[in-house]
Design a protein around this motif. Structure first.
Motif, PDB file in Angstrom:
ATOM      1  N   SER A 184       0.850  -1.187   0.000  1.00  0.00           N
ATOM      2  CA  SER A 184       0.000   0.000   0.000  1.00  0.00           C
ATOM      3  C   SER A 184       0.883   1.233   0.000  1.00  0.00           C
ATOM      4  CB  SER A 184      -0.914   0.005   1.228  1.00  0.00           C
ATOM      5  OG  SER A 184      -0.150   0.042   2.415  1.00  0.00           O
ATOM      6  N   GLY A 185       0.309   2.349  -0.377  1.00  0.00           N
ATOM      7  CA  GLY A 185       1.018   3.612  -0.261  1.00  0.00           C
ATOM      8  C   GLY A 185       1.578   4.168  -1.549  1.00  0.00           C
ATOM      9  N   ASP A 186       1.667   3.371  -2.591  1.00  0.00           N
ATOM     10  CA  ASP A 186       2.171   3.851  -3.879  1.00  0.00           C
ATOM     11  C   ASP A 186       1.633   2.928  -4.960  1.00  0.00           C
ATOM     12  OD1 ASP A 186       5.471   5.049  -4.975  1.00  0.00           O
ATOM     13  OD2 ASP A 186       3.469   5.233  -5.861  1.00  0.00           O
ATOM     14  N   VAL A 187       1.960   3.225  -6.196  1.00  0.00           N
ATOM     15  CA  VAL A 187       1.487   2.398  -7.303  1.00  0.00           C
ATOM     16  C   VAL A 187       2.308   1.105  -7.331  1.00  0.00           C
ATOM     17  CG1 VAL A 187       1.145   2.249  -9.778  1.00  0.00           C
ATOM     18  CG2 VAL A 187       0.830   4.445  -8.595  1.00  0.00           C
ATOM     19  N   PHE A 188       1.658   0.054  -6.932  1.00  0.00           N
ATOM     20  CA  PHE A 188       2.343  -1.239  -6.766  1.00  0.00           C
ATOM     21  C   PHE A 188       3.034  -1.689  -8.045  1.00  0.00           C
ATOM     22  CE2 PHE A 188       3.205  -5.272  -4.984  1.00  0.00           C
ATOM     23  CZ  PHE A 188       2.801  -6.266  -5.858  1.00  0.00           C
ATOM     24  N   SER A 189       2.390  -1.450  -9.170  1.00  0.00           N
ATOM     25  CA  SER A 189       2.907  -1.964 -10.440  1.00  0.00           C
ATOM     26  C   SER A 189       4.209  -1.289 -10.867  1.00  0.00           C
ATOM     27  CB  SER A 189       1.855  -1.820 -11.541  1.00  0.00           C
ATOM     28  OG  SER A 189       1.517  -0.460 -11.720  1.00  0.00           O
ATOM     29  N   ARG A 190       4.606  -0.225 -10.176  1.00  0.00           N
ATOM     30  CA  ARG A 190       5.867   0.443 -10.502  1.00  0.00           C
ATOM     31  C   ARG A 190       7.081  -0.292  -9.924  1.00  0.00           C
ATOM     32  NH1 ARG A 190       4.338   6.689  -8.865  1.00  0.00           N
ATOM     33  NH2 ARG A 190       2.894   7.120 -10.566  1.00  0.00           N
ATOM     34  N   TYR A 191       6.826  -1.225  -9.026  1.00  0.00           N
ATOM     35  CA  TYR A 191       7.906  -1.832  -8.265  1.00  0.00           C
ATOM     36  C   TYR A 191       8.137  -3.282  -8.645  1.00  0.00           C
ATOM     37  CZ  TYR A 191       7.599   2.211  -5.201  1.00  0.00           C
ATOM     38  OH  TYR A 191       7.620   3.486  -4.700  1.00  0.00           O
ATOM     39  N   VAL A 240      15.690 -15.114  -2.269  1.00  0.00           N
ATOM     40  CA  VAL A 240      14.875 -16.286  -2.586  1.00  0.00           C
ATOM     41  C   VAL A 240      14.317 -16.185  -4.008  1.00  0.00           C
ATOM     42  CG1 VAL A 240      12.794 -17.590  -2.001  1.00  0.00           C
ATOM     43  CG2 VAL A 240      14.231 -16.643  -0.178  1.00  0.00           C
ATOM     44  N   ALA A 241      13.609 -15.085  -4.280  1.00  0.00           N
ATOM     45  CA  ALA A 241      12.973 -14.936  -5.593  1.00  0.00           C
ATOM     46  C   ALA A 241      12.636 -13.474  -5.824  1.00  0.00           C
ATOM     47  CB  ALA A 241      11.700 -15.779  -5.679  1.00  0.00           C
ATOM     48  N   ALA A 242      12.529 -13.088  -7.102  1.00  0.00           N
ATOM     49  CA  ALA A 242      12.146 -11.729  -7.445  1.00  0.00           C
ATOM     50  C   ALA A 242      11.349 -11.748  -8.735  1.00  0.00           C
ATOM     51  CB  ALA A 242      13.380 -10.838  -7.591  1.00  0.00           C
ATOM     52  N   ILE A 243      10.499 -10.747  -8.870  1.00  0.00           N
ATOM     53  CA  ILE A 243       9.651 -10.640 -10.063  1.00  0.00           C
ATOM     54  C   ILE A 243       9.633  -9.186 -10.495  1.00  0.00           C
ATOM     55  CG2 ILE A 243       7.556 -10.402  -8.646  1.00  0.00           C
ATOM     56  CD1 ILE A 243       6.093 -12.010 -10.853  1.00  0.00           C
ATOM     57  N   SER A 244       9.766  -8.960 -11.790  1.00  0.00           N
ATOM     58  CA  SER A 244       9.792  -7.595 -12.305  1.00  0.00           C
ATOM     59  C   SER A 244       8.418  -6.940 -12.173  1.00  0.00           C
ATOM     60  CB  SER A 244      10.245  -7.600 -13.760  1.00  0.00           C
ATOM     61  OG  SER A 244       9.285  -8.295 -14.556  1.00  0.00           O
ATOM     62  N   TRP A 245       8.362  -5.653 -12.451  1.00  0.00           N
ATOM     63  CA  TRP A 245       7.135  -4.918 -12.205  1.00  0.00           C
ATOM     64  C   TRP A 245       5.990  -5.375 -13.092  1.00  0.00           C
ATOM     65  CZ3 TRP A 245       5.136  -1.186 -15.825  1.00  0.00           C
ATOM     66  CH2 TRP A 245       5.961  -0.986 -16.927  1.00  0.00           C
ATOM     67  N   ALA A 276      10.352  -4.283  -1.887  1.00  0.00           N
ATOM     68  CA  ALA A 276       9.987  -3.591  -3.120  1.00  0.00           C
ATOM     69  C   ALA A 276      11.151  -2.748  -3.613  1.00  0.00           C
ATOM     70  CB  ALA A 276       8.767  -2.703  -2.882  1.00  0.00           C
ATOM     71  N   ALA A 277      11.330  -2.754  -4.943  1.00  0.00           N
ATOM     72  CA  ALA A 277      12.450  -2.036  -5.544  1.00  0.00           C
ATOM     73  C   ALA A 277      12.026  -1.336  -6.829  1.00  0.00           C
ATOM     74  CB  ALA A 277      13.587  -3.000  -5.848  1.00  0.00           C
ATOM     75  N   ARG A 278      12.566  -0.125  -7.018  1.00  0.00           N
ATOM     76  CA  ARG A 278      12.406   0.541  -8.308  1.00  0.00           C
ATOM     77  C   ARG A 278      13.652   0.208  -9.119  1.00  0.00           C
ATOM     78  NH1 ARG A 278       8.819   4.902  -8.577  1.00  0.00           N
ATOM     79  NH2 ARG A 278       9.323   4.833 -10.793  1.00  0.00           N
ATOM     80  N   SER A 279      13.711  -1.007  -9.545  1.00  0.00           N
ATOM     81  CA  SER A 279      14.899  -1.484 -10.241  1.00  0.00           C
ATOM     82  C   SER A 279      14.506  -2.638 -11.138  1.00  0.00           C
ATOM     83  CB  SER A 279      15.962  -1.926  -9.224  1.00  0.00           C
ATOM     84  OG  SER A 279      17.169  -2.286  -9.866  1.00  0.00           O
ATOM     85  N   SER A 280      15.484  -3.169 -11.830  1.00  0.00           N
ATOM     86  CA  SER A 280      15.210  -4.285 -12.741  1.00  0.00           C
ATOM     87  C   SER A 280      16.481  -5.077 -12.981  1.00  0.00           C
ATOM     88  CB  SER A 280      14.660  -3.766 -14.075  1.00  0.00           C
ATOM     89  OG  SER A 280      15.628  -2.943 -14.717  1.00  0.00           O
TER      90      SER A 280
END
Length: 124
Positions: free
Chosen positions: A24-31, A47-52, A97-101
């Motif tokens: 919550s608190g920001d646009v989830f799909s950006r992260y 463990v695991a990561a998934i792009s935005w 959550a990360a603003r990265s790729s």
């Protein structure tokens, strides 16, 4: 961004659990979203990561084929489906959550926001 992890618990080896992390608190799909874990006396590990958008996924070698990360941007939630659990999967699991790729998502450095952690205990 606030992250709330849930779904942990105690399970026998070979069993399954599904962790959820609500944002919550920001646009989830950006992260991009990641799951990390920390066992007692050990450092936190990837463990695991998934792009935005979800098409790019990374797994630690130790969990490939057993754990599956997914996200539902409409529900602002990322999941970690955990099957065929082993004793060594016992840890506190954190979502982040990360603003990265890219492969940088395998490290902790790009993650700006972390959930509080949920305990997963696998027993024999």
């Amino acid at each position: 961004v606030q992250l709330q992890a849930s779904g942990g618990g105690m399970v026998q080896a070979g069993g399954s659990l599904r962790l959820s992390c609500a944002a919550s608190g920001d646009v989830f799909s950006r992260y991009a979203m990641g799951w990390f874990r920390q066992a007692a006396g050990r450092e936190r590990e990837f463990v695991a990561a998934i792009s935005w958008l979800g098409p790019t996924i990374y797994y630690a070698d130790s969990v490939k084929g057993r754990l599956t990360i997914s996200r539902d941007n409409a529900k602002n939630t990322v999941y970690l489906q955990m099957n065929s659990l082993k004793l060594e999967d016992t840890a506190v699991y954190f979502c982040a959550a990360a603003r990265s790729s890219g492969t940088l998502l395998r490290s902790q450095s790009p993650y700006s926001y972390w959930g509080q952690g949920t305990q997963v205990t696998v027993s024999s």
